[in-house]
Design a protein around this motif. Structure first.
Motif, mmCIF file in Angstrom:
data_model
loop_
_atom_site.group_PDB
_atom_site.id
_atom_site.type_symbol
_atom_site.label_atom_id
_atom_site.label_comp_id
_atom_site.label_asym_id
_atom_site.label_seq_id
_atom_site.Cartn_x
_atom_site.Cartn_y
_atom_site.Cartn_z
ATOM 1 N N ASP A 27 -19.785 0.507 -24.038
ATOM 2 C CA ASP A 27 -21.106 0.623 -24.668
ATOM 3 C C ASP A 27 -21.878 -0.692 -24.633
ATOM 4 O O ASP A 27 -21.306 -1.775 -24.455
ATOM 5 C CB ASP A 27 -20.959 1.072 -26.126
ATOM 6 C CG ASP A 27 -20.579 2.540 -26.231
ATOM 7 O OD1 ASP A 27 -20.816 3.278 -25.262
ATOM 8 O OD2 ASP A 27 -20.045 2.934 -27.277
ATOM 9 N N ASN B 273 -17.807 1.929 -28.363
ATOM 10 C CA ASN B 273 -16.758 1.603 -27.415
ATOM 11 C C ASN B 273 -16.953 0.163 -26.960
ATOM 12 O O ASN B 273 -17.973 -0.169 -26.349
ATOM 13 C CB ASN B 273 -16.792 2.559 -26.223
ATOM 14 C CG ASN B 273 -15.622 2.346 -25.277
ATOM 15 O OD1 ASN B 273 -15.430 1.263 -24.740
ATOM 16 N ND2 ASN B 273 -14.829 3.388 -25.087
ATOM 17 N N GLN B 274 -15.967 -0.664 -27.261
ATOM 18 C CA GLN B 274 -16.119 -2.094 -27.019
ATOM 19 C C GLN B 274 -16.287 -2.426 -25.539
ATOM 20 O O GLN B 274 -16.959 -3.401 -25.188
ATOM 21 C CB GLN B 274 -14.901 -2.836 -27.595
ATOM 22 C CG GLN B 274 -15.140 -4.323 -27.761
ATOM 23 C CD GLN B 274 -14.103 -4.973 -28.639
ATOM 24 O OE1 GLN B 274 -12.963 -4.542 -28.698
ATOM 25 N NE2 GLN B 274 -14.492 -6.025 -29.342
ATOM 26 N N ARG C 179 -14.265 -4.418 -32.796
ATOM 27 C CA ARG C 179 -14.815 -3.134 -32.354
ATOM 28 C C ARG C 179 -16.128 -3.243 -31.584
ATOM 29 O O ARG C 179 -16.439 -2.384 -30.765
ATOM 30 C CB ARG C 179 -15.067 -2.227 -33.569
ATOM 31 C CG ARG C 179 -13.803 -1.784 -34.296
ATOM 32 C CD ARG C 179 -12.956 -0.848 -33.444
ATOM 33 N NE ARG C 179 -11.847 -0.238 -34.175
ATOM 34 C CZ ARG C 179 -10.678 -0.810 -34.400
ATOM 35 N NH1 ARG C 179 -10.465 -2.049 -33.967
ATOM 36 N NH2 ARG C 179 -9.714 -0.173 -35.041
#
Length: 293
Positions: A79, A75-76, A124
């Motif tokens: 995370d 998760n850009q 991403r």
């Protein structure tokens, strides 16, 4: 019960990602020991626990990696930054075709494929991530160290050498690498020449391209240093190749390669590995070991 593990083995393409150089997390009992980038990152910072992905397949070249890479789970926004190891090893020059040179990735195709992959990663990966491009291997090592040795099938009666195995696979047109697994020295040299050209493409990308969400580094495939380290430990070069297929790196080669990659990162790009977590002991005391995975 003998075949109880077959479904898992087939889904892993008869590979062992749990023992691998980058994502290994279990102790190996299959002819070597496990050392991996993941295990070292986990020791350095226990918050790396279970944060690993192995997005690969047998024969994964720069072309089909464009599809594989879409299984990346990150998760850009939420995370932490990732470390991505991009390595096709020999797959862009290895094929089983009669006219093997004509089916190798060209430098122009390599540039296009890798840039597409990197742009996808840039869309991403969380900001502050790192990507390491690994050069292609010099596969002449295989013939030079194995061709006159006996394959496991021929050790009892001393009647099947690796040279004969390679010729048999080539005859059936199922050779994993017609360009290197051949008695034709000229062809082996041409295959290594193309591999070097493709590695130079990766070097040039590292030198000239910039991305918004990650920095990018290059390292040569560490086979030569691995062989030197193994020799110092009293080993023989042929032991660095998987004995059954006579082609892939052995468990020993994977473990030794980890140390070389780690030392290079530690001395040249320490920001990639992050700082040691001063709370490691407390984290372990609360959550226990959990088996490393």
């Amino acid at each position: 019960k003998s075949f109880a593990n077959l479904p898992m083995a087939f889904t892993d393409e008869l590979d062992w990602p749990q023992f691998s150089e980058i994502t290994g997390f279990l102790n190996s009992t299959i002819g070597g020991w496990t050392d991996s980038l993941y295990l070292r990152l986990r020791r350095r910072n226990r918050c790396n626990h279970r944060d690993l992905q192995n997005i690969s397949q047998n024969g994964g070249s720069s072309g089909n990696l464009l599809y594989l890479i879409k299984s990346l789970a990150r998760n850009q926004l939420l995370d932490n930054p990732a470390i991505v190891i991009y390595a096709t090893i020999g797959n862009d020059v290895c094929n089983g075709n009669r006219d093997t040179l004509a089916h190798m990735t060209t430098p122009k195709e390599m540039l296009s494929n890798v840039m597409q992959a990197l742009r996808y990663l840039d869309s991403r990966l969380p900001n502050g991530s790192h990507v390491i491009l690994t050069g292609l291997v010099d596969g002449r090592f295989l013939w030079d160290n194995l061709h006159d040795r006996y394959h496991p099938l021929g050790q009892l009666n001393r009647d099947v050498t690796y040279s004969q195995l390679y010729s048999f696979l080539d005859c059936l047109q199922v050779s994993p690498c017609s360009g290197w697994l051949t008695p034709n020295e000229t062809l082996r040299n041409l295959t290594s020449e193309r591999a070097l050209q493709l590695s130079n493409v990766l070097k040039e990308i590292t030198r000239s391209e910039k991305f918004a969400n990650f920095d990018i580094f290059y390292m040569d495939f560490p086979l030569r240093q691995t062989a030197e380290e193994w020799r110092k430990m009293g080993g023989e070069p042929w032991q660095l190749i998987e004995p059954v297929d006579g082609f892939h790196p052995s468990q020993i080669a994977a473990a030794l390669g980890t140390s070389i990659t780690w030392q290079k990162a530690l001395h040249e790009w320490p920001q990639v590995l992050g700082k040691e977590n001063p709370f490691n002991d407390q984290i372990e005391a609360i959550f226990k070991d959990q088996g490393g995975h």
